[in-house]
Scaffold this motif. Structure first.
Motif, PDB file in Angstrom:
ATOM      1  N   LEU A   3      -6.900 -15.802  -0.045  1.00 37.70           N
ATOM      2  CA  LEU A   3      -6.829 -14.866  -1.176  1.00 37.70           C
ATOM      3  C   LEU A   3      -7.938 -13.829  -1.096  1.00 37.70           C
ATOM      4  CD1 LEU A   3      -5.640 -13.982  -3.898  1.00 37.70           C
ATOM      5  CD2 LEU A   3      -7.151 -15.665  -4.997  1.00 37.70           C
ATOM      6  N   PHE A   4      -9.145 -14.280  -0.733  1.00 36.95           N
ATOM      7  CA  PHE A   4     -10.276 -13.352  -0.634  1.00 36.95           C
ATOM      8  C   PHE A   4     -10.012 -12.296   0.435  1.00 36.95           C
ATOM      9  CE2 PHE A   4     -14.215 -12.095   1.485  1.00 36.95           C
ATOM     10  CZ  PHE A   4     -14.928 -11.560   0.419  1.00 36.95           C
ATOM     11  N   LEU A   5      -9.514 -12.720   1.589  1.00 34.94           N
ATOM     12  CA  LEU A   5      -9.242 -11.782   2.675  1.00 34.94           C
ATOM     13  C   LEU A   5      -8.165 -10.778   2.272  1.00 34.94           C
ATOM     14  CD1 LEU A   5      -9.652 -10.859   5.584  1.00 34.94           C
ATOM     15  CD2 LEU A   5      -7.982 -12.592   6.299  1.00 34.94           C
ATOM     16  N   GLN A   6      -7.136 -11.288   1.592  1.00 34.14           N
ATOM     17  CA  GLN A   6      -6.052 -10.400   1.172  1.00 34.14           C
ATOM     18  C   GLN A   6      -6.559  -9.371   0.169  1.00 34.14           C
ATOM     19  OE1 GLN A   6      -2.442 -12.439   0.598  1.00 34.14           O
ATOM     20  NE2 GLN A   6      -1.443 -10.806  -0.566  1.00 34.14           N
ATOM     21  N   GLN A   7      -7.380  -9.806  -0.781  1.00 36.59           N
ATOM     22  CA  GLN A   7      -7.905  -8.871  -1.772  1.00 36.59           C
ATOM     23  C   GLN A   7      -8.952  -7.930  -1.174  1.00 36.59           C
ATOM     24  OE1 GLN A   7      -6.479  -8.480  -4.703  1.00 36.59           O
ATOM     25  NE2 GLN A   7      -5.096 -10.078  -3.964  1.00 36.59           N
ATOM     26  N   ASN A  10      -6.915  -5.233   0.270  1.00 36.19           N
ATOM     27  CA  ASN A  10      -6.422  -4.409  -0.837  1.00 36.19           C
ATOM     28  C   ASN A  10      -7.525  -3.497  -1.370  1.00 36.19           C
ATOM     29  OD1 ASN A  10      -3.917  -5.612  -0.648  1.00 36.19           O
ATOM     30  ND2 ASN A  10      -4.294  -7.084  -2.285  1.00 36.19           N
ATOM     31  N   GLY A  11      -8.740  -4.036  -1.453  1.00 36.09           N
ATOM     32  CA  GLY A  11      -9.863  -3.236  -1.916  1.00 36.09           C
ATOM     33  C   GLY A  11     -10.212  -2.108  -0.959  1.00 36.09           C
ATOM     34  N   LEU A  12     -10.142  -2.398   0.336  1.00 38.18           N
ATOM     35  CA  LEU A  12     -10.417  -1.359   1.327  1.00 38.18           C
ATOM     36  C   LEU A  12      -9.356  -0.266   1.277  1.00 38.18           C
ATOM     37  CD1 LEU A  12     -11.554  -3.517   4.396  1.00 38.18           C
ATOM     38  CD2 LEU A  12     -12.994  -2.139   2.875  1.00 38.18           C
ATOM     39  N   ALA A  13      -8.099  -0.671   1.062  1.00 36.02           N
ATOM     40  CA  ALA A  13      -7.021   0.322   0.958  1.00 36.02           C
ATOM     41  C   ALA A  13      -7.225   1.202  -0.275  1.00 36.02           C
ATOM     42  CB  ALA A  13      -5.667  -0.379   0.893  1.00 36.02           C
ATOM     43  N   LEU A  14      -7.539   0.570  -1.399  1.00 34.28           N
ATOM     44  CA  LEU A  14      -7.801   1.336  -2.616  1.00 34.28           C
ATOM     45  C   LEU A  14      -9.031   2.225  -2.432  1.00 34.28           C
ATOM     46  CD1 LEU A  14      -7.010   1.874  -5.561  1.00 34.28           C
ATOM     47  CD2 LEU A  14      -8.488  -0.035  -6.222  1.00 34.28           C
ATOM     48  N   GLY A  15     -10.035   1.691  -1.717  1.00 31.81           N
ATOM     49  CA  GLY A  15     -11.224   2.486  -1.430  1.00 31.81           C
ATOM     50  C   GLY A  15     -10.909   3.705  -0.586  1.00 31.81           C
ATOM     51  N   GLY A 130       0.509 -10.146   9.229  1.00 27.51           N
ATOM     52  CA  GLY A 130      -0.242 -11.384   9.094  1.00 27.51           C
ATOM     53  C   GLY A 130      -1.643 -11.249   9.669  1.00 27.51           C
ATOM     54  N   LEU A 131      -2.646 -11.700   8.906  1.00 24.92           N
ATOM     55  CA  LEU A 131      -4.031 -11.635   9.365  1.00 24.92           C
ATOM     56  C   LEU A 131      -4.779 -12.868   8.876  1.00 24.92           C
ATOM     57  CD1 LEU A 131      -6.298 -10.021  10.773  1.00 24.92           C
ATOM     58  CD2 LEU A 131      -6.767  -8.932   8.568  1.00 24.92           C
ATOM     59  N   LEU A 132      -5.064 -13.809   9.801  1.00 26.08           N
ATOM     60  CA  LEU A 132      -5.803 -15.038   9.478  1.00 26.08           C
ATOM     61  C   LEU A 132      -5.180 -15.773   8.291  1.00 26.08           C
ATOM     62  CD1 LEU A 132      -9.478 -13.715   9.882  1.00 26.08           C
ATOM     63  CD2 LEU A 132      -8.077 -14.954  11.556  1.00 26.08           C
ATOM     64  N   GLY A 133      -3.852 -15.812   8.277  1.00 25.05           N
ATOM     65  CA  GLY A 133      -3.156 -16.524   7.213  1.00 25.05           C
ATOM     66  C   GLY A 133      -2.810 -15.684   6.012  1.00 25.05           C
ATOM     67  N   ALA A 134      -3.377 -14.491   5.904  1.00 20.96           N
ATOM     68  CA  ALA A 134      -3.098 -13.616   4.769  1.00 20.96           C
ATOM     69  C   ALA A 134      -1.963 -12.665   5.111  1.00 20.96           C
ATOM     70  CB  ALA A 134      -4.349 -12.823   4.387  1.00 20.96           C
ATOM     71  N   GLU A 135      -1.117 -12.369   4.132  1.00 18.86           N
ATOM     72  CA  GLU A 135      -0.016 -11.429   4.300  1.00 18.86           C
ATOM     73  C   GLU A 135      -0.441 -10.083   3.721  1.00 18.86           C
ATOM     74  OE1 GLU A 135       2.939 -11.800   5.810  1.00 18.86           O
ATOM     75  OE2 GLU A 135       2.320 -13.798   6.485  1.00 18.86           O
ATOM     76  N   ILE A 136      -0.602  -9.100   4.599  1.00 17.99           N
ATOM     77  CA  ILE A 136      -1.098  -7.791   4.188  1.00 17.99           C
ATOM     78  C   ILE A 136       0.036  -6.780   4.248  1.00 17.99           C
ATOM     79  CG2 ILE A 136      -2.862  -6.029   4.555  1.00 17.99           C
ATOM     80  CD1 ILE A 136      -3.951  -8.842   3.958  1.00 17.99           C
ATOM     81  N   GLN A 139       1.836  -0.913   4.330  1.00 15.10           N
ATOM     82  CA  GLN A 139       1.459   0.359   3.709  1.00 15.10           C
ATOM     83  C   GLN A 139      -0.046   0.426   3.472  1.00 15.10           C
ATOM     84  OE1 GLN A 139       3.397   2.959   3.155  1.00 15.10           O
ATOM     85  NE2 GLN A 139       1.800   4.212   2.188  1.00 15.10           N
ATOM     86  N   ARG A 140      -0.648  -0.706   3.087  1.00 15.23           N
ATOM     87  CA  ARG A 140      -2.097  -0.722   2.849  1.00 15.23           C
ATOM     88  C   ARG A 140      -2.869  -0.608   4.165  1.00 15.23           C
ATOM     89  NH1 ARG A 140      -0.163  -3.561  -1.627  1.00 15.23           N
ATOM     90  NH2 ARG A 140      -1.217  -2.970  -3.564  1.00 15.23           N
ATOM     91  N   VAL A 141      -2.335  -1.194   5.223  1.00 13.50           N
ATOM     92  CA  VAL A 141      -2.951  -1.021   6.539  1.00 13.50           C
ATOM     93  C   VAL A 141      -2.897   0.447   6.946  1.00 13.50           C
ATOM     94  CG1 VAL A 141      -2.815  -1.617   8.985  1.00 13.50           C
ATOM     95  CG2 VAL A 141      -2.389  -3.377   7.247  1.00 13.50           C
ATOM     96  N   LEU A 142      -1.749   1.088   6.693  1.00 15.29           N
ATOM     97  CA  LEU A 142      -1.609   2.520   6.982  1.00 15.29           C
ATOM     98  C   LEU A 142      -2.625   3.342   6.196  1.00 15.29           C
ATOM     99  CD1 LEU A 142      -0.006   4.921   8.230  1.00 15.29           C
ATOM    100  CD2 LEU A 142       1.416   4.861   6.156  1.00 15.29           C
ATOM    101  N   ILE A 143      -2.834   2.983   4.938  1.00 14.73           N
ATOM    102  CA  ILE A 143      -3.788   3.715   4.104  1.00 14.73           C
ATOM    103  C   ILE A 143      -5.192   3.626   4.694  1.00 14.73           C
ATOM    104  CG2 ILE A 143      -4.962   3.713   1.861  1.00 14.73           C
ATOM    105  CD1 ILE A 143      -2.297   2.850   0.610  1.00 14.73           C
ATOM    106  N   ILE A 144      -5.613   2.413   5.089  1.00 15.25           N
ATOM    107  CA  ILE A 144      -6.961   2.233   5.640  1.00 15.25           C
ATOM    108  C   ILE A 144      -7.123   3.028   6.924  1.00 15.25           C
ATOM    109  CG2 ILE A 144      -8.580   0.549   6.609  1.00 15.25           C
ATOM    110  CD1 ILE A 144      -7.284  -1.545   4.740  1.00 15.25           C
TER     111      ILE A 144
END
Length: 288
Positions: A3-7, A10-15, A130-136, A139-144
């Motif tokens: 959950l921490f990795l996923q958020q 998400n925070g980096l994308a929002l940033g 998929g990244l270390l068990g987190a589902e990202i 679109q957020r990867v594209l944003i970053i």
């Protein structure tokens, strides 16, 4: 941990969204010395123009964002020539009043052209990574990735190009820049073009995640102003770092406490930094 990795992602994308918007506002403040209160409305307009480029013109998603950025850059030059250039010798209070007028004008145009309801813009990047068990979200990867590329390109533009160096010269000393042959009027036009293009890119990137509406720029306006104050007025590194700090604080507080805490975290971070450094992270006493 998942959950921490996923958020965190998400925070980096929002940033990334906050950084692109805040850098554009910082450029205008650094060159002209006043805050553009219509920045949120321009962000909203960028989202709608991207939508029209996809739906009405039929362009692919990435091409639609690029075209929207070019359209907003032209609009930025027009606004600078018609609204702000005539006020170049007026007190900055007049400029701020003019930006409020621009804000209401843009909102009215958007409501007239696209209506007052919500619109959804689809993105071809609808899958998940998929990244270390987190589902990202892809679109957020594209944003970053896009935010990093655009910020690097902007850094090159400011440090290496003639127009970019002219912007930095006017930011440091407008009178001195004019004395050595730099035209402040041209620099102002370029600054508005870059600022509007950046905010259009940020709106186009976030539109598939958030619904488009005439009021979508209101909350961003407040957050972006908090970011540039946090980073130090007129400081580009401050706007970038402040954007990521604010976004991570908002996302983490919303996840582990509540949505209301996420909104409050923005200003808790702002007040905490200003209590330790009143001029912001990279600001100086001499900052205009």
């Amino acid at each position: 941990m998942t959950l921490f990795l996923q958020q965190l992602i998400n925070g980096l994308a929002l940033g990334g969204i906050y950084c692109l918007a805040a850098v554009g506002l910082t450029l205008v403040f650094g060159v002209l010395g006043f805050p553009n209160l219509a920045h949120g409305a321009i962000y909203m307009l960028g989202g709608y123009v991207t939508y029209s480029m996809m739906v009405d013109v039929g362009l692919p998603y990435v091409a639609a964002i690029v075209c929207a950025a070019l359209v907003l850059a032209v609009i930025g030059v027009i606004f600078e020539r018609l609204v702000f250039h005539p006020l170049r010798t007026a007190p900055h209070t007049h400029h701020m009043i003019a930006t409020v007028g621009v804000m209401f004008f843009v909102i009215s145009v958007v409501q007239e052209v696209w209506g007052t309801g919500f619109l959804r813009m689809e993105s071809p990047f609808s899958g998940r990574v998929g990244l270390l068990g987190a589902e990202i979200s892809a679109q957020r990867v594209l944003i970053i990735v896009t935010a990093v590329v655009v910020l690097l390109a902007l850094t090159w533009f400011l440090k290496r190009s003639v127009h970019g160096q002219a912007i930095e010269a006017v930011e440091q000393d407008r009178t001195g820049a004019a004395l050595v042959g730099i035209n402040p009027g041209v620099v102002s036009m370029v600054t508005f073009a870059v600022s509007f293009a950046l905010v259009a890119i940020s709106a186009g990137l976030v539109a598939p995640i958030q619904l488009l509406s005439p009021g979508m720029g209101e909350s961003l306006n407040l957050i972006v102003f908090a970011i540039i104050i946090l980073g130090g007025l007129g400081s580009l590194p401050g706007a970038i770092l402040g954007g990521f700090l604010i976004a991570l604080a908002e996302v983490m507080a919303s996840t582990y406490i509540s949505v209301g805490a996420g909104e409050a975290a923005i200003f808790v971070v702002l007040m905490g930094v200003l209590a330790l450094k009143p001029t912001g992270l990279f600001g100086t006493v001499a900052q205009r």
